[in-house]
Design an enzyme around this catalytic site. Structure first.
Site, PDB file in Angstrom:
ATOM      1  CE1 TYR B 292      -7.999   2.447   2.945  1.00 20.81           C
ATOM      2  CE2 TYR B 292      -7.636   0.296   1.991  1.00 20.81           C
ATOM      3  CZ  TYR B 292      -7.148   1.425   2.606  1.00 20.81           C
ATOM      4  OH  TYR B 292      -5.814   1.524   2.897  1.00 20.81           O
ATOM      5  CE1 TYR B 343      -4.105   3.761  -0.188  1.00 20.27           C
ATOM      6  CE2 TYR B 343      -1.790   3.964   0.391  1.00 20.27           C
ATOM      7  CZ  TYR B 343      -2.959   3.233   0.373  1.00 20.27           C
ATOM      8  OH  TYR B 343      -2.978   1.973   0.911  1.00 20.27           O
TER       9      TYR B 343
END
Lengths: 136, 386
Positions: B292, B343
């Site tokens: 992440y 994203y």
């Protein structure tokens, strides 16, 4: 049309006492009557041991800058024309951390470890905010 | 318990929409397309889907999506969080559901017009000073980049980590995106000088330290290992799956609690040992990592937390080229990640992990057998195997 303002605290049943204290110019923290740890923000149970035996204790208001960020982007209408804008993470003597601003200190003068103490700033008739100033 | 879950569920389908800065479509429409694509990829029919899981922050509810897809047999559904951190945790939930027989085929999705509608970088997450947000929003602390900047500065102070080392992450992930035609930043390579010259957003973070704001949807289909044998794609086994909320009200990136903590310490540090133990592997066994990456420092924190290098050595580790390219020591975010691909808050990372294990990544790691995938800085984690 008034100037746009940053979001103001909306006290809840869990933190009303804290905000009332700030309005009286007292920085109140919750201490656990079982394990003795301070926790922040206020909540019904101790974040360390889960005990619900909470007491409100007046903080010394002293601490030091643990980290800081200098925002160059006006991420809220209230910050337009006010950047660069400094935000600090203050570690209080009691061990808890608070996000705040250091008044009277230019963002480029912020440093990790800078000693600070609490000041109180009225932002409306009902609400005040704890902020910090550099200790000489 | 650990033995019970290991390799009992598989990811058999992946799907996505085009990645853009302005989709011109509703998030519901995007979600539907991603799910249709994932179901088709799995060789299933839409009505084979009987479970559906979403991020708590996804504005497309499972009820709306099911209705829009004509699904009539949904018997398992729910959500997970916090914020954008749900991806790997939801796959964990899906794995449990199919292993236990709660559902046969569970779809996990994320749909977000993150540029044209809800811009996280522009204060869209502001809660108006309500609840615990009252303890940071009145001070102008409003967006995730500011939270990340606080942690980054601590790491710089403690370990001497430099802005150029953050930049090395941005350059590496952009390089990977430039190998991936789906990536928003495909065809737009950057140098360390570009990174250094990009404007300061939240000092010490530059613009090129920040993830993209994009419009897209992604979905994956999870099926039991037994059922996966009939699917058209090679199954990707969920060898280990877990979630982690650090005690003490952490993670502190949401500032739900600001009691004693270390800013540059992520939940990954606590989750990693359990994840490796569940999978019965070590960091040395991992062929690539889908980590992440909302901001470049998170990749450095992650390298340390998962034991790919020692605490404090993440900066020099990435600067030495250890995460860049398919033959590097620990290839990270081989499709470009949140920094340069899209994203989609970790679901895109899972899709890239699956591509690596199918052998069809645009930045293919040779003989890739084990991939570590995480979301939310260790709030959820997966180890996937071929």
């Amino acid at each position: 049309m008034p100037d746009p303002q940053l979001p103001l605290p909306t006290p809840t049943l869990d933190n009303l006492e804290f905000w009332q204290g700030v309005k009286r110019q007292e920085l109140l923290l919750q201490r656990c009557q079982d394990c003795g740890n301070y926790t922040f923000p206020p909540r019904p149970g101790c974040v360390v041991c889960g005990s619900t035996r909470r007491e409100w204790v007046r903080s010394s208001g002293r601490g030091k800058v643990h980290s800081f960020v200098v925002t160059h982007q006006a991420v809220h209408p209230a910050l337009r024309g006010k950047t660069p804008w400094g935000i600090v993470d203050v570690e209080l003597e009691e061990g808890v951390h608070m996000i705040s601003n250091v008044v009277g200190c230019a963002p480029h003068d912020l440093r990790i470890g800078l000693p600070v103490e609490v000041v109180f700033e009225d932002v409306s008739a009902e609400v005040a905010l704890p902020k910090f100033r550099v200790v000489a | 318990m650990v033995e019970f879950m290991r390799d009992k569920a598989c990811i058999v389908g992946i799907g996505e929409t085009a990645y853009s800065r302005d989709s011109g479509r509703s998030e519901l429409s995007l979600a539907g397309e991603a799910v249709r694509n994932a179901v088709s990829d799995a060789g299933l029919a839409l009505n084979d889907i009987d479970g559906m899981l979403r991020f708590e922050v996804d504005r497309v509810t499972e009820a709306e999506l099911a209705a829009s897809l004509g699904l009539t047999g949904l018997r398992f559904f729910g959500m997970a969080g916090p914020l954008g951190s749900a991806a790997c945790g939801l796959v964990a939930h899906a794995a449990m559901a199919v292993a236990c027989g709660m559902a046969d085929n569970v779809v996990v999705y994320r749909s977000l017009n993150g540029r044209s509608a809800q811009r996280y970088g522009g204060g869209a997450t502001t809660r108006g000073g309500g609840g615990n947000a009252a303890f940071w929003e009145p001070y102008g602390m409003l967006v995730p980049g500011q939270w990340a900047a606080l942690s980054a500065r601590r790491h710089m102070q403690q370990y001497g980590t430099t802005s150029r080392q953050f930049g090395a992450v941005a350059v590496a992930l952009r390089k990977h995106a430039c190998m991936n035609p789906r990536a928003v930043m495909y065809g737009k390579p950057i140098t360390i000088e570009d990174h250094q010259a990009s404007r300061i957003v939240h000092d010490p973070l530059h613009l090129l330290d920040c993830c993209l704001e994009t419009d897209a949807a992604c979905a994956v289909v999870v099926t039991s290992a037994e059922r996966s044998r009939d699917r058209k794609q090679r199954p990707v086994y969920i060898r280990a799956a877990t979630q982690h909320l650090v005690s003490g009200g952490r993670p502190r990136h949401t500032y739900s609690d600001t009691s004693a903590y270390e800013l540059a310490e992520t939940p990954s540090r606590y989750m990693a040992p359990r994840l490796f133990r569940m999978a019965d592997v070590t960091p040395a066994d991992i062929d690539c990592v889908q980590l992440y990456d909302p901001f470049t420092p998170n990749v450095i924190f992650g390298m340390e937390a998962y034991g790919f290098c020692k605490p404090g050595e993440g900066g020099p580790f990435v600067e030495a080229g250890n995460i860049e390219g398919p033959r590097s020591k620990v290839p990270v975010n081989t499709a470009g990640g949140n920094m340069s691909e899209v994203y989609l808050q970790g679901v895109n990372h899972i899709i890239e992990a699956v591509r690596q294990l199918r052998g069809v990544s645009t930045c293919q790691v040779p003989d890739c057998e084990l991939v570590l995938c995480e979301s939310g800085g260790g709030l959820g984690g997966l180890i996937l195997r071929r």
